[in-house]
Design a protein around this motif. Structure first.
Motif, mmCIF file in Angstrom:
data_model
loop_
_atom_site.group_PDB
_atom_site.id
_atom_site.type_symbol
_atom_site.label_atom_id
_atom_site.label_comp_id
_atom_site.label_asym_id
_atom_site.label_seq_id
_atom_site.Cartn_x
_atom_site.Cartn_y
_atom_site.Cartn_z
ATOM 1 N N LEU A 157 41.966 37.678 36.208
ATOM 2 C CA LEU A 157 42.062 39.127 36.380
ATOM 3 C C LEU A 157 40.750 39.703 36.896
ATOM 4 C CD1 LEU A 157 44.076 40.758 33.445
ATOM 5 C CD2 LEU A 157 44.832 40.161 35.747
ATOM 6 N N ASP A 158 39.628 39.223 36.358
ATOM 7 C CA ASP A 158 38.327 39.708 36.824
ATOM 8 C C ASP A 158 38.148 39.442 38.313
ATOM 9 O OD1 ASP A 158 37.601 40.631 34.340
ATOM 10 O OD2 ASP A 158 36.260 38.962 33.866
ATOM 11 N N VAL A 159 38.413 38.216 38.717
ATOM 12 C CA VAL A 159 38.245 37.839 40.118
ATOM 13 C C VAL A 159 39.159 38.674 41.006
ATOM 14 C CG1 VAL A 159 38.629 35.974 41.786
ATOM 15 C CG2 VAL A 159 37.431 35.509 39.638
ATOM 16 N N ALA A 160 40.417 38.802 40.612
ATOM 17 C CA ALA A 160 41.375 39.570 41.414
ATOM 18 C C ALA A 160 40.958 41.039 41.503
ATOM 19 C CB ALA A 160 42.769 39.448 40.806
ATOM 20 N N ARG A 161 40.512 41.591 40.382
ATOM 21 C CA ARG A 161 40.130 43.012 40.373
ATOM 22 C C ARG A 161 38.907 43.261 41.254
ATOM 23 N NH1 ARG A 161 39.002 43.116 35.659
ATOM 24 N NH2 ARG A 161 36.728 43.288 35.773
ATOM 25 N N ILE A 162 37.899 42.393 41.165
ATOM 26 C CA ILE A 162 36.705 42.565 41.996
ATOM 27 C C ILE A 162 37.060 42.417 43.471
ATOM 28 C CG2 ILE A 162 34.453 41.589 42.582
ATOM 29 C CD1 ILE A 162 34.441 43.188 40.003
ATOM 30 N N LEU A 163 37.946 41.488 43.793
ATOM 31 C CA LEU A 163 38.366 41.321 45.191
ATOM 32 C C LEU A 163 39.120 42.543 45.703
ATOM 33 C CD1 LEU A 163 39.597 37.610 45.100
ATOM 34 C CD2 LEU A 163 37.699 38.482 46.476
ATOM 35 N N ALA A 164 39.941 43.158 44.848
ATOM 36 C CA ALA A 164 40.786 44.268 45.292
ATOM 37 C C ALA A 164 40.093 45.623 45.209
ATOM 38 C CB ALA A 164 42.064 44.302 44.444
ATOM 39 N N LYS A 165 39.142 45.748 44.333
ATOM 40 C CA LYS A 165 38.529 47.047 44.058
ATOM 41 C C LYS A 165 37.659 47.506 45.228
ATOM 42 C CE LYS A 165 36.719 49.212 39.867
ATOM 43 N NZ LYS A 165 36.280 48.912 38.484
ATOM 44 N N HIS A 166 37.647 48.802 45.489
ATOM 45 C CA HIS A 166 36.758 49.343 46.513
ATOM 46 C C HIS A 166 35.319 49.294 46.009
ATOM 47 C CE1 HIS A 166 39.819 50.805 49.338
ATOM 48 N NE2 HIS A 166 40.546 51.048 48.257
ATOM 49 N N ALA A 167 34.422 48.860 46.878
ATOM 50 C CA ALA A 167 33.031 48.637 46.471
ATOM 51 C C ALA A 167 32.373 49.895 45.921
ATOM 52 C CB ALA A 167 32.231 48.092 47.658
ATOM 53 N N ASP A 168 32.704 51.055 46.460
ATOM 54 C CA ASP A 168 32.069 52.290 45.990
ATOM 55 C C ASP A 168 32.387 52.558 44.522
ATOM 56 O OD1 ASP A 168 30.915 52.680 48.425
ATOM 57 O OD2 ASP A 168 32.265 54.272 49.077
ATOM 58 N N ASP A 169 33.523 52.065 44.047
ATOM 59 C CA ASP A 169 33.882 52.262 42.638
ATOM 60 C C ASP A 169 33.069 51.364 41.713
ATOM 61 O OD1 ASP A 169 35.834 54.230 43.142
ATOM 62 O OD2 ASP A 169 37.299 52.695 43.673
ATOM 63 N N LEU A 212 43.758 47.308 34.670
ATOM 64 C CA LEU A 212 44.135 46.954 36.030
ATOM 65 C C LEU A 212 44.980 48.052 36.663
ATOM 66 C CD1 LEU A 212 43.471 44.321 37.546
ATOM 67 C CD2 LEU A 212 45.793 43.557 37.063
ATOM 68 N N GLY A 213 45.771 48.725 35.860
ATOM 69 C CA GLY A 213 46.637 49.777 36.378
ATOM 70 C C GLY A 213 45.930 51.076 36.687
ATOM 71 N N HIS A 214 44.627 51.146 36.394
ATOM 72 C CA HIS A 214 43.867 52.380 36.627
ATOM 73 C C HIS A 214 42.781 52.203 37.676
ATOM 74 C CE1 HIS A 214 45.867 54.267 33.225
ATOM 75 N NE2 HIS A 214 45.589 53.195 32.498
ATOM 76 N N VAL A 215 42.810 51.114 38.431
ATOM 77 C CA VAL A 215 41.827 50.915 39.489
ATOM 78 C C VAL A 215 42.180 51.842 40.655
ATOM 79 C CG1 VAL A 215 40.813 49.269 41.090
ATOM 80 C CG2 VAL A 215 41.480 48.521 38.800
ATOM 81 N N PRO A 216 41.266 52.695 41.089
ATOM 82 C CA PRO A 216 41.571 53.659 42.153
ATOM 83 C C PRO A 216 42.018 52.997 43.452
ATOM 84 C CG PRO A 216 39.509 54.233 41.047
ATOM 85 C CD PRO A 216 39.887 52.868 40.556
ATOM 86 N N ASP A 217 43.070 53.542 44.021
ATOM 87 C CA ASP A 217 43.597 53.124 45.326
ATOM 88 C C ASP A 217 43.955 51.640 45.371
ATOM 89 O OD1 ASP A 217 44.426 53.740 47.948
ATOM 90 O OD2 ASP A 217 42.538 52.982 48.796
ATOM 91 N N VAL A 218 44.401 51.106 44.228
ATOM 92 C CA VAL A 218 44.907 49.733 44.157
ATOM 93 C C VAL A 218 46.209 49.765 43.373
ATOM 94 C CG1 VAL A 218 44.534 47.375 43.343
ATOM 95 C CG2 VAL A 218 42.603 48.692 44.262
ATOM 96 N N ASP A 219 47.306 49.372 43.996
ATOM 97 C CA ASP A 219 48.602 49.304 43.318
ATOM 98 C C ASP A 219 48.798 47.916 42.705
ATOM 99 O OD1 ASP A 219 49.633 51.859 43.745
ATOM 100 O OD2 ASP A 219 50.348 51.348 45.750
ATOM 101 N N VAL A 220 49.281 47.888 41.471
ATOM 102 C CA VAL A 220 49.674 46.631 40.842
ATOM 103 C C VAL A 220 51.166 46.422 41.102
ATOM 104 C CG1 VAL A 220 49.851 45.327 38.697
ATOM 105 C CG2 VAL A 220 47.917 46.875 39.063
ATOM 106 N N VAL A 221 51.492 45.284 41.690
ATOM 107 C CA VAL A 221 52.877 44.993 42.077
ATOM 108 C C VAL A 221 53.363 43.788 41.273
ATOM 109 C CG1 VAL A 221 54.451 44.499 43.985
ATOM 110 C CG2 VAL A 221 52.348 45.808 44.411
ATOM 111 N N VAL A 222 54.472 43.949 40.576
ATOM 112 C CA VAL A 222 55.099 42.836 39.871
ATOM 113 C C VAL A 222 56.534 42.684 40.374
ATOM 114 C CG1 VAL A 222 53.658 43.047 37.818
ATOM 115 C CG2 VAL A 222 55.799 44.308 37.955
ATOM 116 N N TYR A 223 57.143 41.556 40.064
ATOM 117 C CA TYR A 223 58.438 41.211 40.635
ATOM 118 C C TYR A 223 59.424 40.886 39.519
ATOM 119 C CZ TYR A 223 55.590 41.079 44.797
ATOM 120 O OH TYR A 223 54.732 41.438 45.810
#
Length: 457
Positions: A157-169, A212-223
């Motif tokens: 989760l950490d790796v995925a969040r850092i990859l997806a998160k906008h750097a300014d945040d 994870l659901g509160h990261v700005p401008d990042v949608d969490v998608v599940v199936y």
């Protein structure tokens, strides 16, 4: 203890495990003198170099560890590399007992085809990079729009969040400047996390998952098709409040209206998908990931179905666990990745205790459990050390004077970093952050760390 001097103990590794062991040992009835050795110029190990920068609550652990070392009864001797600057025979001259708490920093292996292709990375290396570890290069090739993360734990989760998160945040955090610039330029749009088992078997912590659901401008998608619960799953949900919370959070996300998913970046969580092959070749590097659909067996385990799916990703990060590294002259279990030991007492090939040598933390029990679990682990090791030395009339170390080891290191040209030197570096990092409204900006280049830390009066 009836000896005319304190028991001299060296603890090798100044992360949480080593500091907890030192603290617990200092509070026993033994008359003890403790030196805490660290390979890097800075203490605190995992919570400095292994925790995502946007997790300040976990980094608050540093404050508690800082208070332990700031008392002055445990001496820090950092920038000393065991196996290079000192070896076991050297330590035995100056210490009656040695506790190894060197952790586990290597990535566990994943035996699938293509795992060693260019742009296939271990999560441990990536975490070290974004945390500014001195041993890791200052650059990282973030040049792909779609990437995969393999694993179902908090590191994934950490790796995925850092990859997806906008750097300014990440600017309010301790993120190093070079890491910010590279993340800022990343073209990533989709990050896919793959777990081979179901939602009830995920090892995410509830809080980290909800965040994870509160990261700005990042949608969490599940199936929804990835959600299946067998008897083992239902038993896990009913018996564990943590599992119940994780499953609830994941299930709530399945109810989202797809029309609401409008963010510029997406983080996809895939369950019941086992990595089967990393696609690509040596020239092109990673071009995709092949997974096999799995099915639950009734007891929470899974088996393959023979149904495969290819995913268009340009990089793969494996977060399937950490693995310990062997230490010179210390018995090591290559299968488990730990120092060979029995409840913290290091043992040789015949199962006999190597006198005066102990282990604690992940290098003792493997990389499982949270940081706080190392306290009970350290207590067990310290209890055995006390049993071994309590009441002894003679102590084995030839040199009982605490100054002797410092003279030894200076004679070898080792520029060790003491607690006062570390405090100078600590103040320097804080001063770098103040103009930007940040708690600190972590200094990355090792040479600069040393030049500041060794500016002794």
């Amino acid at each position: 203890m009836s000896s005319n001097r304190p028991l001299r103990v060296a603890v090798v590794g100044a992360g949480p495990a080593g500091i907890y062991a030192s603290d617990i040992l200092s509070k026993t009835d033994l008359d003890v003198s403790i030196d805490l050795f660290e390979r890097l110029p800075a203490p605190f190990g995992l919570v400095r170099y292994g925790v995502a920068p946007d997790h300040p609550r976990i980094k608050l652990i540093i404050d508690a560890l800082h208070k332990v070392l700031d008392r002055g009864d445990i001496r820090l001797i950092a920038n000393v590399d065991y196996g290079v600057d000192v070896k076991l025979d050297d330590l035995r001259q100056f210490y009656d007992a040695v506790i190894f708490s060197t952790g586990a920093i290597r990535d566990a292996a994943l035996a699938i085809e293509g795992i060693d292709l260019p742009r296939s990375y271990g999560a441990a290396d990536f975490v070290s990079w974004y945390d500014g570890h001195p041993d890791v290069a200052r650059t990282w090739p973030l040049d792909q729009e779609s990437v995969a993360v393999l694993g179902a734990g908090n590191v994934a989760l950490d790796v995925a969040r850092i990859l997806a998160k906008h750097a300014d945040d990440l600017l309010p955090t301790e993120i190093p400047a070079n890491v910010y610039e590279i993340l800022k330029a990343s073209p990533v749009k989709d990050v896919h996390v793959f777990a081979r088992r179901g939602p009830a078997q995920a090892k995410f912590s509830p809080l980290e998952l909800r965040e994870l659901g509160h990261v700005p401008d990042v949608d969490v998608v599940v199936y929804p098709e990835d959600f299946d619960f067998d008897e083992g799953s239902m038993a896990a949900i009913s018996s564990s409040n943590q599992t119940k919370q994780v499953v609830k959070t994941l299930t709530d996300w399945t109810l989202k209206d797809p029309a609401e998913l409008t963010a510029s970046r997406r983080l996809h969580l895939h369950f019941l998908h086992a990595p089967a092959e990393v696609l690509g070749d040596e020239e092109q590097g990673v071009t995709g990931l092949r997974t096999e659909r799995t099915q639950l067996n009734g007891d929470g385990t899974v088996s393959g179905t023979g149904e495969f799916h290819d995913w268009n990703v340009g990089a793969v990060y494996r977060a399937v666990g950490y693995f310990g590294s062997p230490l010179p002259e210390i018995p090591f279990d290559e299968l488990k990745g730990v120092i060979s030991n029995r409840e913290g007492r290091v043992v040789d090939l015949d199962g006999e205790h190597v006198e005066g040598v102990y282990a604690t933390g992940w290098i003792k029990r493997g990389p499982v459990g949270l940081i706080g679990h190392t306290k009970s682990d350290a207590s067990e090791t310290v209890r055995h050390l006390v049993e071994d030395f309590e009441g002894r009339d003679e102590l084995p170390a030839a040199h009982g004077d605490p100054q002797a080891i410092l003279d030894f290191l200076r004679d070898r040209g080792v520029d060790y970093v003491d607690w006062t030197s570390w405090l100078r570096l600590d103040d320097h990092e804080k001063s770098l952050g103040e103009p930007h409204g940040r708690k600190r900006i972590k200094v990355v280049p090792r040479d600069e760390q040393i030049s500041i830390a060794l500016a002794r009066d």
